[in-house]
Write a protein that holds these residues in place. Structure first.
Motif, PDB file in Angstrom:
ATOM      1  N   ILE A 244       0.846  -1.188   0.000  1.00 16.44           N
ATOM      2  CA  ILE A 244       0.000   0.000   0.000  1.00 16.44           C
ATOM      3  C   ILE A 244       0.883   1.239   0.000  1.00 16.44           C
ATOM      4  O   ILE A 244       1.590   1.524   0.972  1.00 16.44           O
ATOM      5  N   HIS A 245       0.814   1.994  -1.091  1.00 21.47           N
ATOM      6  CA  HIS A 245       1.639   3.193  -1.237  1.00 21.47           C
ATOM      7  C   HIS A 245       0.914   4.456  -0.801  1.00 21.47           C
ATOM      8  O   HIS A 245       1.562   5.462  -0.485  1.00 21.47           O
ATOM      9  N   GLY A 246      -0.411   4.433  -0.827  1.00 21.34           N
ATOM     10  CA  GLY A 246      -1.164   5.621  -0.463  1.00 21.34           C
ATOM     11  C   GLY A 246      -2.510   5.259   0.119  1.00 21.34           C
ATOM     12  O   GLY A 246      -3.224   4.402  -0.426  1.00 21.34           O
ATOM     13  N   ALA A 247      -2.874   5.881   1.253  1.00 25.77           N
ATOM     14  CA  ALA A 247      -4.155   5.589   1.901  1.00 25.77           C
ATOM     15  C   ALA A 247      -4.518   6.742   2.821  1.00 25.77           C
ATOM     16  O   ALA A 247      -3.644   7.498   3.271  1.00 25.77           O
ATOM     17  N   VAL A 248      -5.811   6.882   3.101  1.00 24.17           N
ATOM     18  CA  VAL A 248      -6.284   7.896   4.042  1.00 24.17           C
ATOM     19  C   VAL A 248      -7.266   7.242   5.007  1.00 24.17           C
ATOM     20  O   VAL A 248      -7.941   6.262   4.664  1.00 24.17           O
ATOM     21  N   ALA A 249      -7.336   7.792   6.214  1.00 25.49           N
ATOM     22  CA  ALA A 249      -8.254   7.267   7.223  1.00 25.49           C
ATOM     23  C   ALA A 249      -9.625   7.907   7.068  1.00 25.49           C
ATOM     24  O   ALA A 249      -9.745   9.103   6.747  1.00 25.49           O
ATOM     25  N   LEU A 250     -10.666   7.122   7.286  1.00 23.01           N
ATOM     26  CA  LEU A 250     -12.042   7.611   7.256  1.00 23.01           C
ATOM     27  C   LEU A 250     -12.646   7.435   8.647  1.00 23.01           C
ATOM     28  O   LEU A 250     -12.569   6.352   9.237  1.00 23.01           O
ATOM     29  N   ASP A 251     -13.233   8.494   9.148  1.00 23.25           N
ATOM     30  CA  ASP A 251     -13.855   8.454  10.468  1.00 23.25           C
ATOM     31  C   ASP A 251     -15.309   8.023  10.310  1.00 23.25           C
ATOM     32  O   ASP A 251     -16.202   8.845  10.137  1.00 23.25           O
ATOM     33  N   ARG A 266     -13.931   4.062  -7.692  1.00 23.26           N
ATOM     34  CA  ARG A 266     -12.872   4.916  -8.252  1.00 23.26           C
ATOM     35  C   ARG A 266     -12.132   5.708  -7.175  1.00 23.26           C
ATOM     36  O   ARG A 266     -10.954   6.018  -7.324  1.00 23.26           O
ATOM     37  N   GLU A 267     -12.825   6.044  -6.064  1.00 14.29           N
ATOM     38  CA  GLU A 267     -12.188   6.834  -5.015  1.00 14.29           C
ATOM     39  C   GLU A 267     -11.230   6.016  -4.165  1.00 14.29           C
ATOM     40  O   GLU A 267     -10.373   6.568  -3.475  1.00 14.29           O
ATOM     41  N   GLY A 268     -11.404   4.696  -4.184  1.00 17.55           N
ATOM     42  CA  GLY A 268     -10.530   3.850  -3.396  1.00 17.55           C
ATOM     43  C   GLY A 268     -11.256   2.636  -2.862  1.00 17.55           C
ATOM     44  O   GLY A 268     -12.435   2.413  -3.146  1.00 17.55           O
ATOM     45  N   ILE A 269     -10.532   1.864  -2.075  1.00 19.20           N
ATOM     46  CA  ILE A 269     -11.077   0.644  -1.477  1.00 19.20           C
ATOM     47  C   ILE A 269     -11.090   0.852   0.029  1.00 19.20           C
ATOM     48  O   ILE A 269     -10.040   1.028   0.656  1.00 19.20           O
ATOM     49  N   ALA A 277     -12.142   3.429   9.138  1.00 19.20           N
ATOM     50  CA  ALA A 277     -11.812   2.631   7.956  1.00 19.20           C
ATOM     51  C   ALA A 277     -10.623   3.254   7.245  1.00 19.20           C
ATOM     52  O   ALA A 277     -10.364   4.458   7.362  1.00 19.20           O
ATOM     53  N   LEU A 278      -9.902   2.426   6.518  1.00 22.10           N
ATOM     54  CA  LEU A 278      -8.757   2.894   5.748  1.00 22.10           C
ATOM     55  C   LEU A 278      -9.105   2.813   4.270  1.00 22.10           C
ATOM     56  O   LEU A 278      -9.463   1.744   3.766  1.00 22.10           O
ATOM     57  N   ARG A 279      -9.018   3.947   3.585  1.00 23.26           N
ATOM     58  CA  ARG A 279      -9.284   3.980   2.143  1.00 23.26           C
ATOM     59  C   ARG A 279      -7.960   3.815   1.395  1.00 23.26           C
ATOM     60  O   ARG A 279      -7.076   4.679   1.457  1.00 23.26           O
ATOM     61  N   LEU A 280      -7.826   2.705   0.688  1.00 26.98           N
ATOM     62  CA  LEU A 280      -6.613   2.430  -0.079  1.00 26.98           C
ATOM     63  C   LEU A 280      -6.715   3.138  -1.423  1.00 26.98           C
ATOM     64  O   LEU A 280      -7.670   2.936  -2.173  1.00 26.98           O
ATOM     65  N   ARG A 281      -5.715   3.955  -1.746  1.00 22.18           N
ATOM     66  CA  ARG A 281      -5.747   4.731  -2.986  1.00 22.18           C
ATOM     67  C   ARG A 281      -4.719   4.277  -4.008  1.00 22.18           C
ATOM     68  O   ARG A 281      -4.965   4.333  -5.205  1.00 22.18           O
ATOM     69  N   VAL A 282      -3.553   3.861  -3.538  1.00 22.71           N
ATOM     70  CA  VAL A 282      -2.494   3.398  -4.435  1.00 22.71           C
ATOM     71  C   VAL A 282      -1.968   2.073  -3.907  1.00 22.71           C
ATOM     72  O   VAL A 282      -1.532   1.985  -2.753  1.00 22.71           O
TER      73      VAL A 282
END
Length: 307
Positions: A244-251, A266-269, A277-282
């Protein structure tokens, strides 16, 4: 001034350039060439490459505990030894050889994050600020008095690579300031580090890169940023190991078991974590290159849920 510079990785190169800009660097010490690349051939360190390009003599002892290596350093008659991420321990005998001792450029605001990986640990811990200290070296681990320092805010999106580059440049500036004062006959005031607030930045271990979905999403997002570009976070995603190279946290509250795919588009997994939750982007599949979540889902259509 006759300066001996000791450093090994890319982080130290900008400081070597700063030291060589207005001073006589009579020698560079760096670690021995190490195996690298697919062929595992011996490769010179970034500092060695810079020194060779500048025509500076290079020394690569396996250890500075050897009396012969110490005598070699004495023969250089250094006024100062500058140490930046050298990677070898300097015995007490070495610290006393240069006229003005040994200075170290350290990528944290001491006494926080003494040790090997201060850049990544600062991001992992969620620190808002970090910086660089120019320290007078003594026998302890990053425990010497601080001569100069500069602070730097840590951006909420900064990766380990981003912060590495920013602190390398800042370290070169702080070193340049210190050398300028010393050359003018003004030795920077050595201020002892406070006894409170000491933390240790332990060396990175690839085993740490394995994400545990049961952890808090915010902590996982910081680890992803801290471990980019090395060792790169990895995790199990619907039965497949991915990096996982890029991700953001979701509250968000989800009520699902950690590791569950909550949504994929398209926005992520979005992966359920112990909290949030963790949104995986790259991502990067085994043997592949880093790709966006959207491209990954083109090959994993079974994951398209909630989007």
């Amino acid at each position: 001034m006759r300066i001996v510079f000791a450093g090994t990785p890319e982080f130290a190169v900008s400081s070597l350039r700063a030291a060589a800009r207005h001073h006589e660097v009579v020698a560079v010490y760096t670690q021995p060439d190490r195996p690298a690349g697919r062929g595992r051939g011996l490769a010179p360190s970034p500092v060695k490459l810079e020194a060779v390009a500048r025509g500076i003599p290079v020394y690569q002892p396996e250890s500075l505990k050897d009396p012969a290596a110490q005598q070699q350093l004495r023969d250089l008659q250094p006024d100062l030894m500058v140490v930046v991420a050298y990677g070898l321990i300097l015995p007490r005998a070495v610290l006393t050889i240069p006229t003005h001792g040994c200075w170290n450029v350290h990528a944290s605001l001491l006494p926080r994050w003494r040790g090997a990986a201060p850049i990544q640990r600062a991001i992992q811990a969620g620190d808002a600020t970090t910086g660089v200290c120019l320290m007078q070296m003594e026998a302890g681990l990053d425990s010497g008095p601080v001569l100069l320092h500069q602070e730097l805010a840590i951006a909420g999106t900064a990766t380990g690579g981003d912060l590495h580059d920013a602190l390398a440049a800042l370290g070169a500036q702080v070193l340049s300031d210190g050398l300028g004062l010393l050359r003018a006959g003004i030795k920077p005031i050595a201020r002892p580090q406070p006894e409170q607030g000491v933390t240790y930045a332990h060396k990175l271990d690839k085993a740490e890169a394995k994400l545990d979905w049961a952890q808090d999403a915010q902590a996982l997002a910081r680890t992803v940023r801290a471990f980019n570009p090395w060792p790169i976070a990895e995790a199990q995603l619907a039965g497949e190991r991915v990096r996982i190279h890029g991700a953001v946290a979701l509250d968000l509250a989800h009520g699902q078991a950690p590791g569950t795919v909550l949504a994929a588009g398209r926005e992520g997994i979005d992966i359920a974590c112990g909290q949030g939750a963790l949104r995986l982007r790259v991502l990067q599949r085994e043997g592949g290159k880093a790709i966006t979540a959207a491209d990954y889902l083109n090959a994993r259509r079974d994951l398209r849920v909630g989007a």
